[in-house]
Design a protein around this motif. Structure first.
Motif, mmCIF file in Angstrom:
data_model
loop_
_atom_site.group_PDB
_atom_site.id
_atom_site.type_symbol
_atom_site.label_atom_id
_atom_site.label_comp_id
_atom_site.label_asym_id
_atom_site.label_seq_id
_atom_site.Cartn_x
_atom_site.Cartn_y
_atom_site.Cartn_z
ATOM 1 N N SER A 56 59.338 66.819 71.274
ATOM 2 C CA SER A 56 58.933 66.439 72.570
ATOM 3 C C SER A 56 58.517 64.927 72.407
ATOM 4 O O SER A 56 58.405 64.294 71.117
ATOM 5 N N GLY A 57 58.760 63.956 73.442
ATOM 6 C CA GLY A 57 58.590 62.555 73.290
ATOM 7 C C GLY A 57 59.812 62.075 72.333
ATOM 8 O O GLY A 57 60.980 62.266 72.438
ATOM 9 N N GLU A 58 59.552 61.153 71.467
ATOM 10 C CA GLU A 58 60.392 60.169 70.779
ATOM 11 C C GLU A 58 60.955 60.745 69.339
ATOM 12 O O GLU A 58 61.514 59.824 68.849
ATOM 13 N N HIS A 59 60.563 61.959 68.915
ATOM 14 C CA HIS A 59 60.592 62.428 67.589
ATOM 15 C C HIS A 59 60.978 63.902 67.727
ATOM 16 O O HIS A 59 60.633 64.546 68.594
ATOM 17 N N PHE A 60 61.860 64.144 66.891
ATOM 18 C CA PHE A 60 62.270 65.553 66.729
ATOM 19 C C PHE A 60 61.048 66.448 66.039
ATOM 20 O O PHE A 60 60.516 66.933 66.713
ATOM 21 N N ALA A 61 60.569 66.048 64.632
ATOM 22 C CA ALA A 61 59.660 66.485 63.984
ATOM 23 C C ALA A 61 59.606 65.731 62.488
ATOM 24 O O ALA A 61 60.494 65.656 62.043
ATOM 25 N N ALA A 62 58.117 65.391 62.477
ATOM 26 C CA ALA A 62 57.850 64.543 61.013
ATOM 27 C C ALA A 62 57.637 65.569 59.874
ATOM 28 O O ALA A 62 56.850 64.979 59.024
ATOM 29 N N GLY A 63 58.020 66.727 60.078
ATOM 30 C CA GLY A 63 57.752 67.828 58.760
ATOM 31 C C GLY A 63 56.810 68.720 58.984
ATOM 32 O O GLY A 63 56.511 68.986 60.448
ATOM 33 N N GLY A 107 64.354 59.884 66.700
ATOM 34 C CA GLY A 107 63.262 59.552 65.976
ATOM 35 C C GLY A 107 63.187 60.380 64.429
ATOM 36 O O GLY A 107 64.209 60.446 64.011
ATOM 37 N N ASN A 108 62.131 60.696 64.194
ATOM 38 C CA ASN A 108 61.846 61.078 62.791
ATOM 39 C C ASN A 108 62.475 62.714 62.802
ATOM 40 O O ASN A 108 61.990 63.696 63.553
ATOM 41 N N CYS A 109 63.150 63.120 61.906
ATOM 42 C CA CYS A 109 63.646 64.276 61.609
ATOM 43 C C CYS A 109 63.373 64.617 60.276
ATOM 44 O O CYS A 109 64.485 64.572 59.171
ATOM 45 N N ILE A 110 62.254 65.133 59.715
ATOM 46 C CA ILE A 110 61.841 64.977 58.531
ATOM 47 C C ILE A 110 61.377 66.357 57.997
ATOM 48 O O ILE A 110 60.693 67.025 58.446
ATOM 49 N N ARG A 130 66.122 59.420 62.117
ATOM 50 C CA ARG A 130 65.978 59.347 60.735
ATOM 51 C C ARG A 130 65.624 60.337 59.947
ATOM 52 O O ARG A 130 65.001 61.446 60.453
ATOM 53 N N PHE A 131 66.339 60.633 58.772
ATOM 54 C CA PHE A 131 66.456 61.959 58.295
ATOM 55 C C PHE A 131 65.960 61.856 56.819
ATOM 56 O O PHE A 131 66.452 60.891 55.947
ATOM 57 N N GLY A 132 65.230 62.933 56.266
ATOM 58 C CA GLY A 132 64.913 62.998 54.835
ATOM 59 C C GLY A 132 64.200 64.266 54.438
ATOM 60 O O GLY A 132 63.404 64.886 55.177
ATOM 61 N N VAL A 133 63.933 64.270 53.193
ATOM 62 C CA VAL A 133 63.071 65.142 52.682
ATOM 63 C C VAL A 133 62.128 64.805 51.439
ATOM 64 O O VAL A 133 62.454 64.939 50.354
ATOM 65 N N PRO A 134 60.861 63.760 51.749
ATOM 66 C CA PRO A 134 60.410 63.004 50.833
ATOM 67 C C PRO A 134 59.306 63.638 49.926
ATOM 68 O O PRO A 134 58.506 63.165 49.622
ATOM 69 N N ILE A 135 59.472 64.994 49.669
ATOM 70 C CA ILE A 135 58.532 65.716 48.898
ATOM 71 C C ILE A 135 58.353 65.262 47.556
ATOM 72 O O ILE A 135 57.242 65.687 47.023
#
Length: 260
Positions: A56-63, A107-110, A130-135
């Motif tokens: 929803s809104g401006e992001h996919f999901a921030a994790g 937006g964020n797809c993290i 933006r994409f990543g898995v910064p765990i």
């Protein structure tokens, strides 16, 4: 309870929305369980021809919702339920969905968001994505059930790059590495995804389902992990680095890992 999975339908196309706007659509335990239930219900509906997944809104999901980790996956037993049953169960329901699936990404797809997108058949993103898995900055390892899905979709070289560096990729770089199908201008994204879904829905549904099944069968999975390998996957729960990384995340500070 904050966070929910929304589902709407327009003719032969269903849209599933990750909705937790106060946390950039971070996916909590309740949402993982609901995502699985929603996808299983959609997969059982043979009148559908395409499923679109978006935030929803401006992001996919921030994790995943890291704030709940201290209570929902603080032991091996709880971590196994959280990751093996709830998260991997939702991702597998998405990957095994009878119908073609299409991720609309802005937006964020993290982290967990990237895992959800990777489980879709096609991924179309806006220039802002933006994409990543910064765990690696949090001191914990990706769970094996989630790693399997990423490997299936984007391959070991790109997965290792994301996990070892913890770098966030732009939309263009993600496309060049095969993370996404194509990139369009943000203001054209919704129209592009709609047109793609309509093209899929206009095709023969039985053929689409056959192609999905064949591709999955020919891209055979590796042998299942042993019990010892699964337990080793969650050994970080007892590490000092995990305590350091989690505390640093909550304090919004930089962790100083000690390697034990």
């Amino acid at each position: 309870m904050s966070g929910e999975i929304l589902c709407a339908r327009d003719a032969h196309v269903a849209t599933v929305t990750l909705h937790n706007p106060d946390k950039l659509n971070a996916v909590n335990a309740h949402m993982w369980r609901e995502l699985r239930r929603t996808l299983e219900n959609l997969s059982a509906d043979e009148s559908l021809r395409c499923v679109v997944v978006r935030g929803s809104g401006e992001h996919f999901a921030a994790g995943g919702d890291i704030h709940e980790f201290a209570t929902v996956r603080d032991t091996y037993e709880r971590a196994l339920v959280y990751h093996d049953k709830w998260v991997a169960g939702a991702l597998e329901a998405l990957a095994r969905c009878l119908h073609p699936t299409l991720a609309l990404i802005r937006g964020n797809c993290i982290g967990g968001g990237l895992e959800i997108a990777a489980a879709c058949d096609l991924r179309i993103c806006g220039q802002s994505a933006r994409f990543g898995v910064p765990i690696n900055r949090l001191g914990f390892a990706i769970a094996h059930g989630e790693l399997r899905g990423l490997l299936r979709s984007i391959g070991p070289a790109v997965v290792l790059e994301l996990l070892l560096e913890g770098r966030i990729l732009s939309a263009d770089e993600a496309c060049a590495k095969g993370l996404v199908t194509r990139v369009v201008a943000d203001d054209l994204l919704a129209d592009e995804v709609d047109a793609t879904a309509r093209r899929i829905a206009a095709g023969a549904p039985l053929v689409a389902r056959l192609h999905k099944r064949l591709v999955r069968r020919l891209a055979a999975d590796a042998a299942p992990l042993t019990d010892a390998e699964v337990r080793a996957n969650f050994a970080y729960l007892e590490s000092e680095d995990y305590r350091i990384g989690y505390a640093a995340f909550l304090a919004r500070s930089r962790p100083d890992f000690v390697g034990r």
